[in-house]
Design an enzyme around this catalytic site. Structure first.
Site, short mmCIF file in Angstrom:
data_model
loop_
_atom_site.label_atom_id
_atom_site.label_comp_id
_atom_site.label_asym_id
_atom_site.label_seq_id
_atom_site.Cartn_x
_atom_site.Cartn_y
_atom_site.Cartn_z
N PRO A 200 86.13 40.77 -0.45
CA PRO A 200 86.95 41.37 0.04
C PRO A 200 87.12 42.89 -0.30
CG PRO A 200 87.68 39.09 -0.62
CD PRO A 200 86.43 39.49 -1.10
N CYS A 201 87.31 43.85 0.62
CA CYS A 201 87.30 45.23 0.39
C CYS A 201 88.52 45.78 0.06
CB CYS A 201 86.79 46.02 1.68
SG CYS A 201 85.09 45.25 2.06
N PRO A 202 89.99 45.33 0.36
CA PRO A 202 91.00 45.90 0.13
C PRO A 202 91.25 46.43 -1.20
CG PRO A 202 91.47 44.19 1.67
CD PRO A 202 90.09 44.15 1.09
N PHE B 267 89.66 47.88 -3.22
CA PHE B 267 88.92 49.27 -3.53
C PHE B 267 88.97 50.20 -2.42
CE2 PHE B 267 86.65 45.36 -5.46
CZ PHE B 267 86.96 45.61 -6.60
#
Length: 421
Positions: A84-86, A88
């Protein structure tokens, strides 16, 4: 190329990375994905693959130890994934280890369990920022402890034939003898524009304005944003992105069902269809794929994916290293990302600011030193004491989820699993 190499892919999404790696010669031993819509797309395209639905860190979904050399008799060639990206994302709060969605640190720990020959993890550009220097240093240290050489690289999808910027921060880790044969993919040198990529799709229904539109759209596009289940329907991102799309003659305020028809006229330009968005992500006749589900779900699957052509180039570089078909090189020692973190980790005891700067070789004034400590404290517990009127610092525990049974991530998932994407 025959599937001579085996990969386990975590957080596989709808299959962008999976398709690229498959084209590069990696057969999937397992693909794990949380979102049922994305998993259905994977199953639709590759019905013979072993896929698992659920939280990748849940041992009821799969057990990493089942894929270790002791369990299989030989090592998996590659552990790959786009976690998951959120945690960073520059557009978010950049909570890093304090974000309950963070799985990067957990994924790193699985290298010690599965013991693959190589690891490939990708995330957003935000992870490359100074905010996460300590986090990145921790990752390098862990791989070093596991017997790997690890290296980061910021790659732009537009360098590899994908008509959008889409920067991705990529981590590759390999055993030293294999890493000596690894070379990062070389950019193509020429870019594909939005107009070039989409002209055939824009003119599919005979739209008379297609050629003029393609000439206007003679640039790469902004990063496609898939969004999450928390937000509304499909569109091309926040206001700034919509303005950038408008400059290319694209109406980013939604996604169309069909390509423009013969005599259609537009104030801004046509909206993109999901097929067009997929083309901008790198799916094409060369990288064919079919998406299942309703329009908004399909758009999110596409927008959250890793572009298949970029995954292919990385897969080819990894395969060449693992099969020793690429030239060997002298591997330089990977430089420290955060020397202050390294000094704290190495010492294991309380140190003054002056001692930390002496050990790390970094000279900082008072405010900058305090800022660096504050950044570290967001991802690690930084213990502080006052000794003889002077503050001393010691590295405490890592705040990120690495598999702890009592981590706050578990409560978050129990309460919000249907909203996680």
């Amino acid at each position: 190329m025959a599937n001579e190499l085996r990969v386990i892919e975590i957080c596989a999404g709808a299959g962008g990375q999976a398709l690229g790696l498959e084209r590069a010669g990696f057969g999937h031993e397992l693909a794990v994905e949380l979102d049922v819509n994305a998993l259905n797309t994977l199953r639709h395209n590759r019905p013979t693959w072993h896929v698992a639905l659920g939280d990748v860190a849940d041992t009821a979904v799969w057990k990493p130890s089942d894929y270790s050399p002791s369990a299989r008799g030989e090592a998996i060639d590659l552990l790959a994934g786009g976690v998951p990206c959120p945690p960073f994302s520059i557009a978010g709060k950049q909570l890093g280890a304090g974000d309950e969605r963070d799985l990067f640190a957990w994924a790193v720990e699985q290298a010690a369990v599965i013991q693959p020959r190589a690891v490939l993890l990708e995330n957003v550009r935000g992870l490359s920022m100074p905010r996460f220097a300590g986090y990145r240093q921790h990752v390098l240290e862990r791989f070093r402890e596991f017997g790997y050489v690890a290296e980061w690289r910021l790659l732009h999808a537009s360098d590899f034939g994908v008509p959008q910027l889409r920067p991705r921060f990529v981590l590759v880790a390999m055993k030293p003898d294999d890493f000596a044969h690894f070379h990062w993919p070389t950019p193509f040198g020429e870019v594909t524009t939005v107009g070039q990529a989409l002209l055939s799709l824009m003119s599919a229904n005979g739209w008379k304005g297609a050629a003029n539109w393609a000439a206007r759209a003679n640039h790469i596009g902004p990063t496609i944003v898939g969004g999450s289940k928390k937000h509304g329907g499909a569109d091309l991102g926040p206001t700034r992105a919509k303005r950038a799309w408008a400059a290319l003659g694209v109406d980013g305020r939604g996604v169309a069902n069909d390509a423009p028809h013969e005599d259609d006229n537009f104030e801004i330009g046509p909206k993109l269809t999901c097929e067009m968005v997929a083309r901008l992500q790198g799916w094409s006749p060369e990288f064919p794929w079919e998406f299942t589900g309703k329009k908004t779900s399909v758009y999110r699957q596409i927008g959250n994916a890793f572009p298949p052509p970029v995954a292919y180039e990385l897969g080819m570089a990894l395969a060449s290293a693992l099969q020793r078909t690429s030239q060997s090189r002298v591997v330089d020692e990977v430089p420290d990302v955060d020397p202050i973190y390294r000094a704290l980790k190495t010492s294991g005891k309380f140190l003054t600011a002056a001692q930390l700067m002496k050990i790390s070789g970094v000279i900082l004034d008072g405010p900058e030193f305090d800022r660096r400590i504050d950044l570290l404290n967001r991802d690690f517990e930084i213990l502080k004491q006052t000794r003889k009127t002077e503050l001393v610092y010691k590295l405490g525990s890592f705040r990120a989820f690495t598999g702890q049974a009592d981590h706050f991530r578990h409560e978050y998932l129990r309460a919000s699993l249907s909203k996680v994407s």
